[in-house]
Design a protein around this motif. Structure first.
Motif, PDB file in Angstrom:
ATOM      1  N   SER A  65       0.803  -1.225   0.000  1.00 29.52           N
ATOM      2  CA  SER A  65       0.000   0.000   0.000  1.00 29.52           C
ATOM      3  C   SER A  65       0.836   1.276   0.000  1.00 29.52           C
ATOM      4  O   SER A  65       0.301   2.355  -0.270  1.00 29.52           O
ATOM      5  CB  SER A  65      -0.955   0.000   1.199  1.00 29.52           C
ATOM      6  N   ALA A  66       2.123   1.191   0.258  1.00 33.42           N
ATOM      7  CA  ALA A  66       2.978   2.374   0.366  1.00 33.42           C
ATOM      8  C   ALA A  66       2.870   3.337  -0.813  1.00 33.42           C
ATOM      9  O   ALA A  66       2.782   4.551  -0.602  1.00 33.42           O
ATOM     10  CB  ALA A  66       4.431   1.961   0.586  1.00 33.42           C
ATOM     11  N   PRO A  67       2.858   2.852  -2.057  1.00 36.07           N
ATOM     12  CA  PRO A  67       2.785   3.799  -3.180  1.00 36.07           C
ATOM     13  C   PRO A  67       1.507   4.644  -3.195  1.00 36.07           C
ATOM     14  O   PRO A  67       1.467   5.691  -3.820  1.00 36.07           O
ATOM     15  CB  PRO A  67       2.836   2.897  -4.418  1.00 36.07           C
ATOM     16  N   PHE A  68       0.491   4.204  -2.495  1.00 33.17           N
ATOM     17  CA  PHE A  68      -0.796   4.892  -2.518  1.00 33.17           C
ATOM     18  C   PHE A  68      -1.042   5.748  -1.278  1.00 33.17           C
ATOM     19  O   PHE A  68      -1.946   6.573  -1.277  1.00 33.17           O
ATOM     20  CB  PHE A  68      -1.937   3.874  -2.643  1.00 33.17           C
ATOM     21  N   LEU A  69      -0.257   5.528  -0.239  1.00 37.03           N
ATOM     22  CA  LEU A  69      -0.538   6.170   1.049  1.00 37.03           C
ATOM     23  C   LEU A  69       0.169   7.495   1.260  1.00 37.03           C
ATOM     24  O   LEU A  69      -0.309   8.335   1.996  1.00 37.03           O
ATOM     25  CB  LEU A  69      -0.192   5.224   2.206  1.00 37.03           C
ATOM     26  N   GLY A  70       1.327   7.667   0.672  1.00 40.87           N
ATOM     27  CA  GLY A  70       2.086   8.891   0.890  1.00 40.87           C
ATOM     28  C   GLY A  70       2.989   8.763   2.102  1.00 40.87           C
ATOM     29  O   GLY A  70       2.695   8.043   3.063  1.00 40.87           O
ATOM     30  N   GLN A  72       3.715  10.659   4.634  1.00 44.95           N
ATOM     31  CA  GLN A  72       3.264  11.051   5.965  1.00 44.95           C
ATOM     32  C   GLN A  72       2.515   9.926   6.660  1.00 44.95           C
ATOM     33  O   GLN A  72       2.423   9.895   7.880  1.00 44.95           O
ATOM     34  CB  GLN A  72       2.420  12.337   5.934  1.00 44.95           C
ATOM     35  N   HIS A  73       1.971   8.980   5.903  1.00 43.66           N
ATOM     36  CA  HIS A  73       1.264   7.843   6.476  1.00 43.66           C
ATOM     37  C   HIS A  73       2.157   6.609   6.567  1.00 43.66           C
ATOM     38  O   HIS A  73       2.071   5.845   7.525  1.00 43.66           O
ATOM     39  CB  HIS A  73       0.015   7.510   5.663  1.00 43.66           C
ATOM     40  N   VAL A  74       3.004   6.420   5.567  1.00 41.48           N
ATOM     41  CA  VAL A  74       3.842   5.226   5.516  1.00 41.48           C
ATOM     42  C   VAL A  74       4.959   5.292   6.553  1.00 41.48           C
ATOM     43  O   VAL A  74       5.297   4.273   7.163  1.00 41.48           O
ATOM     44  CB  VAL A  74       4.431   5.032   4.102  1.00 41.48           C
ATOM     45  N   GLY A  75       5.512   6.468   6.785  1.00 36.72           N
ATOM     46  CA  GLY A  75       6.621   6.601   7.736  1.00 36.72           C
ATOM     47  C   GLY A  75       6.301   6.035   9.114  1.00 36.72           C
ATOM     48  O   GLY A  75       7.040   5.180   9.619  1.00 36.72           O
ATOM     49  N   PRO A  76       5.217   6.472   9.744  1.00 37.74           N
ATOM     50  CA  PRO A  76       4.881   5.917  11.063  1.00 37.74           C
ATOM     51  C   PRO A  76       4.582   4.415  11.034  1.00 37.74           C
ATOM     52  O   PRO A  76       4.908   3.702  11.984  1.00 37.74           O
ATOM     53  CB  PRO A  76       3.633   6.701  11.474  1.00 37.74           C
ATOM     54  N   LEU A  77       3.992   3.936   9.950  1.00 40.17           N
ATOM     55  CA  LEU A  77       3.730   2.504   9.848  1.00 40.17           C
ATOM     56  C   LEU A  77       5.029   1.720   9.769  1.00 40.17           C
ATOM     57  O   LEU A  77       5.193   0.688  10.438  1.00 40.17           O
ATOM     58  CB  LEU A  77       2.860   2.198   8.620  1.00 40.17           C
ATOM     59  N   ARG A  78       5.972   2.215   8.993  1.00 39.21           N
ATOM     60  CA  ARG A  78       7.284   1.547   8.895  1.00 39.21           C
ATOM     61  C   ARG A  78       8.039   1.627  10.224  1.00 39.21           C
ATOM     62  O   ARG A  78       8.738   0.682  10.595  1.00 39.21           O
ATOM     63  CB  ARG A  78       8.097   2.156   7.758  1.00 39.21           C
TER      64      ARG A  78
END
Length: 106
Positions: A65-70, A72-78
């Protein structure tokens, strides 16, 4: 179709995909943390085999989903994923080889 399932469908329809993905990531993170024994009262029930599955599933969901989330959203998830991977390594009696831990597939 029951009223409950109709309501649930409407609720999902109203949510942006990013919120749905984020909620599922949060569920996977919480479940992995429980299996790692990171919550008070769960230490004795640690199950690294189950934690490995949950962490790997989380990594797959984040990567897909990373390519679609941006950013600012992917960083905290990672960041959350990396914290779980570190906790898994620390809890393992026999550490995985680099790149072979949960969610580290090359």
């Amino acid at each position: 179709m029951s009223t409950d399932s109709v309501d649930a469908t409407r609720d999902l329809q109203a949510l942006p995909a990013i919120e749905i993905v984020g909620a599922h990531c949060a569920d996977l993170m919480t479940a992995a943390a429980v299996k790692l024994g990171l919550f008070a009262g769960t230490e004795a029930d640690q199950d690294l085999a189950e934690a490995r599955i949950l962490i790997s599933a989380l990594a797959g969901l984040i990567d897909a989903s990373a390519p679609f989330l941006g950013g600012q959203h992917v960083g905290p998830l990672r960041d959350g994923l990396q914290s779980l991977q570190k906790a898994f390594r620390e809890a393992s009696l026999v550490p995985d080889a680099p790149g072979e831990g949960p969610g580290e597939a090359t």
